[in-house]
Design an enzyme around this catalytic site. Sequence first.
Site, PDB file in Angstrom:
ATOM      1  N   LYS A  22      -5.099  22.190   1.158  1.00 29.18           N
ATOM      2  CA  LYS A  22      -4.161  22.252   2.060  1.00 29.18           C
ATOM      3  C   LYS A  22      -2.680  21.980   1.607  1.00 29.18           C
ATOM      4  CE  LYS A  22      -3.418  17.082   2.208  1.00 29.18           C
ATOM      5  NZ  LYS A  22      -1.887  16.589   2.176  1.00 29.18           N
ATOM      6  N   ASN A  23      -2.450  21.851   0.493  1.00 32.03           N
ATOM      7  CA  ASN A  23      -1.509  22.166   0.349  1.00 32.03           C
ATOM      8  C   ASN A  23      -0.628  23.333  -0.037  1.00 32.03           C
ATOM      9  OD1 ASN A  23      -1.273  19.008   1.092  1.00 32.03           O
ATOM     10  ND2 ASN A  23      -1.501  18.548  -1.772  1.00 32.03           N
ATOM     11  N   CYS A 116       6.496   7.569   3.222  1.00 37.01           N
ATOM     12  CA  CYS A 116       4.921   7.521   4.190  1.00 37.01           C
ATOM     13  C   CYS A 116       4.389   6.158   2.959  1.00 37.01           C
ATOM     14  CB  CYS A 116       4.372   8.901   4.009  1.00 37.01           C
ATOM     15  SG  CYS A 116       4.042   9.397   1.978  1.00 37.01           S
ATOM     16  N   ARG A 121      10.289   9.271   0.878  1.00 44.19           N
ATOM     17  CA  ARG A 121      10.022   9.963   0.329  1.00 44.19           C
ATOM     18  C   ARG A 121      11.048  11.133   0.369  1.00 44.19           C
ATOM     19  NH1 ARG A 121       4.089  11.495   0.066  1.00 44.19           N
ATOM     20  NH2 ARG A 121       5.151  13.200   0.342  1.00 44.19           N
ATOM     21  N   ASP A 306      -2.396  13.015  -7.047  1.00 44.37           N
ATOM     22  CA  ASP A 306      -3.357  13.588  -6.105  1.00 44.37           C
ATOM     23  C   ASP A 306      -4.269  12.934  -6.477  1.00 44.37           C
ATOM     24  OD1 ASP A 306      -1.819  15.942  -4.306  1.00 44.37           O
ATOM     25  OD2 ASP A 306      -1.385  14.356  -5.094  1.00 44.37           O
ATOM     26  N   ARG A 398      -7.341  13.529   6.924  1.00 45.54           N
ATOM     27  CA  ARG A 398      -5.854  14.675   6.727  1.00 45.54           C
ATOM     28  C   ARG A 398      -5.789  15.720   5.642  1.00 45.54           C
ATOM     29  NH1 ARG A 398      -1.348  11.598   4.413  1.00 45.54           N
ATOM     30  NH2 ARG A 398      -0.217  13.894   4.555  1.00 45.54           N
TER      31      ARG A 398
END
Length: 419
Positions: A22-23, A116, A121, A306, A398
């Site tokens: 995703k990133n 978030c 952030r 993460d 997500r």
Amino acid sequence: MSKLIIEGGSKLKGEIDVQGAKNSALPVLAATLLGNDISVIHNCPKLSDVDAAVRILEHLGCRIQREQDTLVVDARNVDGFTIPESLMREMRSSIVFLGAIISRMKKAVLSTPGGCELGPRPIDLHLDALKKLGVLIEDEHGFLRCQVKDKIRGTKISLSFPSVGATENILLACVLGEGTTTIYNAAQEPEIVDLANYLNRRGANINGAGKSVITVTGVSSLHQAEHWVIPDRIVATTYLCGSVITGGEVCVHKVNTGDLQGVLTVLEQTGAQIRQGNDFVLLKMEGRPCAVKTIRTMPYPGFPTDAQAPVMAALSIAQGTSIFVENIFESRYKHSVELNRMGADIKLEGKVAVCTGVPKLTGATVHAEDLRGGAALVLAGLNAQGITIVKNIYHIDRGYEKIEADFGNLGAHISRVDE
Ligand code: EPZ
């Protein structure tokens, strides 16, 4: 709203392919704006965050088609330069589109991304860098109005923190600028390297990606190139933690094991038997894992923030006490409250979490509060005695393409139910 229902106790066994990252997909999709052409991006995971990125690109004038895990982005008629507040709020990492929009349109208007679940952030590093590149930025009432008076001019930028997003925004803003930009204290994550590889394949001139000093020499234009997004190292970590927490034997395929070394160093300390090749990692766990003395989250190539939540879930049933130190985000322990509801023994003291292993967790109804914390609750449910219900799983969707199908294929009793 959907929820996951998990009956714990099965040992995970089997092999699984890992989805695209995703990133990496998000900044690569932003980079498709940097040319009047059609980009073909393969290995793009089907995620709500990727869907949000697609909506932003369509809002700017792109036409996009998805064919399985390939996105075809036609950026020949881009005429937009704004990101609506609704889309900015939907995904705070939309900020990574700023550099690409400015590079293409010489202006941009977007709302400042909200905080978030991980705490505030800030984007000061992004904005300071763009200003040094010649972007005029007015921040009024939560809206950023950006304009390039003349052109993006290369310069030296020293980041006070190796911010992933800020490094990506600088690359996206300066690849078509004039002159040379040198980024000092750049983020070194594999997703930065993937973005730089994609841009260089399109004719950019970026050197040093993956190291702390990156040099970009501006070019006049970029040409078309296909791209294959790298595997998601955090999803791979999550599945390996599934093997640890259930005493199983899982092999993850289609991974770049070089990207996983910070995590594998920690998982080896749990007593797991780990075998790795170039593109696979096999992890076998006999009985309960051993505690890991201290786990500090650090910028890459250190232990990734993460991975903190999934690894904490795995060590919640370890023999002994593990100490976590979360150095990257202010508020990234929300999952510990929910894990304690399942019988874990995790005490928080500022950025330190003391995790004393218990023999077994017990099923409960828990709520995902953020993406990786939600994944940690699923992992806990795989171990727990009885039934665990995980709510608010939109957080998990997500970043995980098909978490219940993947764990189900490995032997877990897990299903998704619409509330
Ligand atoms: C990226 O976020 C990832 N997201 C995050 O993954 C990941 O946790 C993070 O990098 C660190 O690896 C994406 O790539 C879409 P940062 P990003 O800028 O770019 C502070 C997930 O679960 N900071 O490296 O936002 C910031 O507050 C997500 O997939 C500033 O102070 O991370 C944080 O404390 C979560 N000012 C630290 O730096 C700035 O201008 C790291 O942020 C920017 C950041």
